[in-house]
Write a protein that holds these residues in place. Sequence first.
Motif, PDB file in Angstrom:
ATOM      1  N   THR A 217       0.371  -1.497  -0.468  1.00 47.94           N
ATOM      2  CA  THR A 217       0.484  -0.185  -0.323  1.00 47.94           C
ATOM      3  C   THR A 217       1.263   1.553  -0.022  1.00 47.94           C
ATOM      4  O   THR A 217       0.222   2.170  -0.684  1.00 47.94           O
ATOM      5  N   ASP A 218       1.769   1.199   0.954  1.00 45.77           N
ATOM      6  CA  ASP A 218       2.573   2.540   1.132  1.00 45.77           C
ATOM      7  C   ASP A 218       3.599   2.884  -0.645  1.00 45.77           C
ATOM      8  O   ASP A 218       3.076   3.624  -0.660  1.00 45.77           O
ATOM      9  N   GLU A 219       3.706   1.585  -0.826  1.00 50.89           N
ATOM     10  CA  GLU A 219       5.169   2.063  -1.859  1.00 50.89           C
ATOM     11  C   GLU A 219       3.777   1.807  -3.301  1.00 50.89           C
ATOM     12  O   GLU A 219       4.325   2.911  -4.208  1.00 50.89           O
ATOM     13  N   LEU A 220       2.253   2.200  -3.440  1.00 51.50           N
ATOM     14  CA  LEU A 220       1.545   2.206  -4.184  1.00 51.50           C
ATOM     15  C   LEU A 220       1.106   3.780  -4.190  1.00 51.50           C
ATOM     16  O   LEU A 220       1.076   4.212  -5.123  1.00 51.50           O
ATOM     17  N   ALA A 221       1.555   4.111  -3.013  1.00 53.92           N
ATOM     18  CA  ALA A 221       0.919   5.619  -2.565  1.00 53.92           C
ATOM     19  C   ALA A 221       1.831   6.444  -2.878  1.00 53.92           C
ATOM     20  O   ALA A 221       1.671   7.109  -3.829  1.00 53.92           O
ATOM     21  N   PRO A 342      10.822   2.103  -5.535  1.00 50.74           N
ATOM     22  CA  PRO A 342      10.801   1.245  -5.753  1.00 50.74           C
ATOM     23  C   PRO A 342       9.099   0.609  -6.108  1.00 50.74           C
ATOM     24  O   PRO A 342       8.212   0.744  -4.734  1.00 50.74           O
ATOM     25  N   LEU A 343       8.309  -0.511  -6.412  1.00 51.83           N
ATOM     26  CA  LEU A 343       6.867  -0.659  -6.784  1.00 51.83           C
ATOM     27  C   LEU A 343       6.800  -2.010  -6.895  1.00 51.83           C
ATOM     28  O   LEU A 343       6.809  -2.535  -8.108  1.00 51.83           O
ATOM     29  N   VAL A 344       6.837  -2.742  -5.484  1.00 54.50           N
ATOM     30  CA  VAL A 344       6.987  -4.154  -5.887  1.00 54.50           C
ATOM     31  C   VAL A 344       6.061  -5.426  -5.883  1.00 54.50           C
ATOM     32  O   VAL A 344       5.479  -5.471  -5.321  1.00 54.50           O
ATOM     33  N   ALA A 345       5.893  -5.156  -7.684  1.00 55.38           N
ATOM     34  CA  ALA A 345       4.781  -6.269  -7.865  1.00 55.38           C
ATOM     35  C   ALA A 345       4.493  -6.685  -9.189  1.00 55.38           C
ATOM     36  O   ALA A 345       5.386  -6.343  -9.751  1.00 55.38           O
ATOM     37  N   ASP A 346       3.562  -7.507  -9.541  1.00 54.80           N
ATOM     38  CA  ASP A 346       3.867  -8.259 -10.415  1.00 54.80           C
ATOM     39  C   ASP A 346       3.214  -7.038 -11.710  1.00 54.80           C
ATOM     40  O   ASP A 346       2.064  -6.638 -11.171  1.00 54.80           O
ATOM     41  N   ALA A 347       3.987  -7.288 -13.314  1.00 52.06           N
ATOM     42  CA  ALA A 347       3.608  -6.411 -13.701  1.00 52.06           C
ATOM     43  C   ALA A 347       1.999  -5.601 -14.225  1.00 52.06           C
ATOM     44  O   ALA A 347       1.599  -4.572 -13.820  1.00 52.06           O
ATOM     45  N   ARG A 348       1.389  -7.433 -14.443  1.00 51.43           N
ATOM     46  CA  ARG A 348      -0.282  -7.072 -14.673  1.00 51.43           C
ATOM     47  C   ARG A 348      -0.539  -5.866 -14.007  1.00 51.43           C
ATOM     48  O   ARG A 348      -1.950  -5.297 -14.258  1.00 51.43           O
ATOM     49  N   GLU A 349      -0.745  -7.136 -12.349  1.00 49.81           N
ATOM     50  CA  GLU A 349      -1.452  -6.076 -11.075  1.00 49.81           C
ATOM     51  C   GLU A 349      -0.732  -4.808 -10.752  1.00 49.81           C
ATOM     52  O   GLU A 349      -2.079  -3.972 -10.260  1.00 49.81           O
ATOM     53  N   GLY A 350       0.379  -4.714 -11.162  1.00 49.87           N
ATOM     54  CA  GLY A 350       0.755  -3.648 -10.049  1.00 49.87           C
ATOM     55  C   GLY A 350       0.340  -2.476 -11.948  1.00 49.87           C
ATOM     56  O   GLY A 350       0.017  -1.145 -10.554  1.00 49.87           O
ATOM     57  N   LEU A 351       0.626  -3.215 -12.555  1.00 46.98           N
ATOM     58  CA  LEU A 351      -0.341  -1.632 -13.909  1.00 46.98           C
ATOM     59  C   LEU A 351      -1.907  -1.544 -13.781  1.00 46.98           C
ATOM     60  O   LEU A 351      -2.027  -0.126 -13.872  1.00 46.98           O
ATOM     61  N   LYS A 352      -2.485  -3.086 -13.204  1.00 46.56           N
ATOM     62  CA  LYS A 352      -3.689  -2.237 -12.866  1.00 46.56           C
ATOM     63  C   LYS A 352      -4.206  -1.725 -11.888  1.00 46.56           C
ATOM     64  O   LYS A 352      -5.198  -0.117 -12.094  1.00 46.56           O
ATOM     65  N   LEU A 353      -3.905  -2.317 -10.946  1.00 46.29           N
ATOM     66  CA  LEU A 353      -4.064  -1.214  -9.802  1.00 46.29           C
ATOM     67  C   LEU A 353      -4.051   0.725  -9.662  1.00 46.29           C
ATOM     68  O   LEU A 353      -4.062   1.317  -9.569  1.00 46.29           O
ATOM     69  N   LEU A 354      -1.771   1.222 -10.309  1.00 40.07           N
ATOM     70  CA  LEU A 354      -1.300   1.837 -10.471  1.00 40.07           C
ATOM     71  C   LEU A 354      -2.670   2.886 -11.270  1.00 40.07           C
ATOM     72  O   LEU A 354      -3.281   3.584 -10.962  1.00 40.07           O
TER      73      LEU A 354
END
Length: 616
Positions: A217-221, A342-354
Motif C-alpha cells: 500500500t505504501d509503495e503504491l501510494a 520501488p513498486l514491488v509487484a507483478d507487472a499486470r497487477e501493478g499496472l492495473k492497480l496503478l
Amino acid sequence: MAKTIRLTMAQAVAHFLKAQMTVVDGKKVPIFAGVWGIFGHGNVAGMGEALYQVRNELPTLRAHNEQGMAHAAVAFAKAAFRQRFMACTTSIGPGALNMITAAGVAHVNRLPVLFLPGDVFANRIPDPVLQQIENFGDGTVSVNDAFRCVSRYFDRITRPEQIISALKRAMQVLTDPVDCGPVTLSLCQDVQAEAYDYPASLFEEKVWTTRRPRPDTDELAAAIETLRKAQKPLIIAGGGVLYSQATAELQAFAETHGVPVAVTQAGKSAIADDHPLCMGSVGVTGTSAANAFAEEADVILAVGTRLQDFTTGSWALFKNGGVTMVGLNTAPFDAAKHDSQPLVADAREGLKLLSQALDGWSAPAAITQTAKTRKDAWMVAANHATAPTNADLPSDAQVIGAVQRSIGGENSVLVCAAGGLPGELHKLWQAKKPGGYHMEYGFSCMGYEIAGALGVKLARPEADVVVMVGDGSYMMMNSELSTSIMLGQKLTIIVLDNRGYGCINRLQMATGSANFNNLLKDAMIEVMPDIDFRAHAESMGAVAVKVSSIADLETAIEQSKGNDRTSVIVIDTDPLITTEEGGHWWDVAVPEVSPRSEVNKARAAYVKARAARTVG
Ligand SMILES: Cc1ncc(C[n+]2csc(CCOP(=O)(O)OP(=O)(O)O)c2C)c(N)n1
Ligand SMILES: [Mg+2]
C-alpha cells in the motif's frame, strides 16, 4: 505407515517430473514439455533408464550439442512466457560443462530450466573415473560446481533420499516469479542407480499456478504521488511485461494516461510497434523517438526491466537531472535498482492497480502530439534504412526489410541473439504480437540463434519461426539445425555472411583500434576461408539456397514457405553499414594510454561522454 514406492533416485526424478502440471489457457498440461538428453558416462544407465520408463508422458529429445539443447530449453521457457519449461540431462565432465554457457543465458534472462548433469561417484571408490577432474586440495569439488554461479538453486545429490526435498525446492524456484531461473540438481552417477522407498505422495499430480504479487500500500501510494506530478513521463517496458502477460494492461495504462512507451530488447513486442504510443526501442540501440522522450523524462515508470546498460545508455541517457524512476518489478532486486522508487509487484497487477489509483490523471496532452511527430520522423528514417536496394552488398537493415515484408507478419516469431543484427532489429523490426520478437540480449550468446529457434518452435508450433543469424554465430553453433529436421520442426533461417565479426570490428574502429582479428580478412590466415553456408546447411538436411539480391531474397523466402522442412537462405552483406539514426553512447572502456593517436582521440571522447552520466 504411509505408502512408499521403491525406485532408483533417477526413476524418482523422472516420475516426479511427469506429475508436475500447470494450466495454460484454461487447459491442464504437463509443466515439463520434455527432457533434452545427451547420454554418456554418468547418465545413460541411471537417468537414461528412468526416462525410458516415462517416455510416453515425458518425451526425451536427443540433441547434438549440450549447449545447443540447453539453449533450446531456455528459448522454450521464454517463448512460453515462463509458464512451461524443460529439463536437460547430460553425462559428467564435458557433457555437463557444455551446458554452463546456456545456464548463464537462463540465469541472466531469469528463465526457468532444470539442469540435471551427471556427477562423479558419491562413494568415490572408483576415483578418478573417466571425465573426472581431480582437485588436489578439495575432495568435494567436481566440475559441476561451476553451475553454482549460474543457478538460482544448486544441489548435489549424494544420497537417494536427498532428491525428495531437492525436487520440491527446484519446483518452487522454477515457478517463483522472483527467484525464477535455472536450477541445477547435480546427480552423482552411483546415486542415480541407488534405490529408496520413496513416499508415494511425491509422485502425485501437482498443479502449479503463476503467483501475482500485489503492491504494498505504501509503495503504491508513493508511486501514485510521483506519477501525478509528472510532466514528461515515459514507460520503459521490459521482458517482465511479457512474462507477466501484461500487454493489455500496459496498453490500457498508456492510452488512459497518455504516456508514451519505450521497449527494451526483452520487452519488445510487449506492445505492438505500430501502436501510436509505442516509441520503439530505447537506449544504445534506441529509436530517435524513444530516446528523445528518455532524455527529457522527469518520471520513468520502468516495468519489468533489469535496466541493463543498453537500456540506460550506461546511465547517460536520462538527461533530466530531476528524473525519478519508479521500478515496477516483481523482484525487489530490480525494483530498487539505481535509486528507483520501488513498486514491488507483478507487472499486470501493478499496472492495473496503478491505473485505477491514477484515475483522472493524464500526462500533458501535448505529449501525444509530440509522440506522433517523433514517431513519424523515426519511421521515415527506419523505412529509408530498410528500403529495397540493388546494391551488390546489402546492409543488415535492408535484409531486415526484406524479411519483414515477406515473412514478418502476425504469425511470425523473429529469433536472434548476437552480432550486429540485435541492434538493427531492436530499432527496425516491427513486432506485431507478444512474443513475436525473441531476442536473447541478456547474454547475447553467439550460437543461441538456431538452437533457440528450435525451442521457440516447440513452444509455438503454429508460428513461423524465423532466425536471422550472422556468419560468426552460425559457425559457432549450428548443430541443432539437424535436430530441427529430425524433430520435424520447421525453421526459416536467414544467414547474413559479412565474412566475420562485423559488429566487433565496428566497435574496434569506434574505440580507435586497428582492424584486427575480427573480419576474416584482418585475421592471421594462411588460406582465406570461403565457407559455403548453403552447402553446409544442405548437408544437414535443410532446403538451402544462396541469393545475391534483396529481390531474390524476398522471392526465396516466399518459395521457402512451401518447403516441408527447415529452410536456409544465405546472403552476403556489407560488414560496415549500420543505421546511423537513433542510438546512444555506450560505455566501452577505451585504453588510457596507447601509442596509437586514434586510441588517444577515442579516449578523450570517451572521458567526455562518461562525464554526461546523470543517474546510476
Ligand atoms: C559466445 C560468444 N562469444 C563472443 C561474443 C562476442 N561477440 C559478440 S557479436 C560477435 C560477432 C558476431 O559475428 P556474426 O554472427 O557474424 O555477426 P556480425 O557481427 O557480423 O553482424 C562477437 C564475437 C558473444 N556475444 N558470444
Ligand atoms: Mg558476420
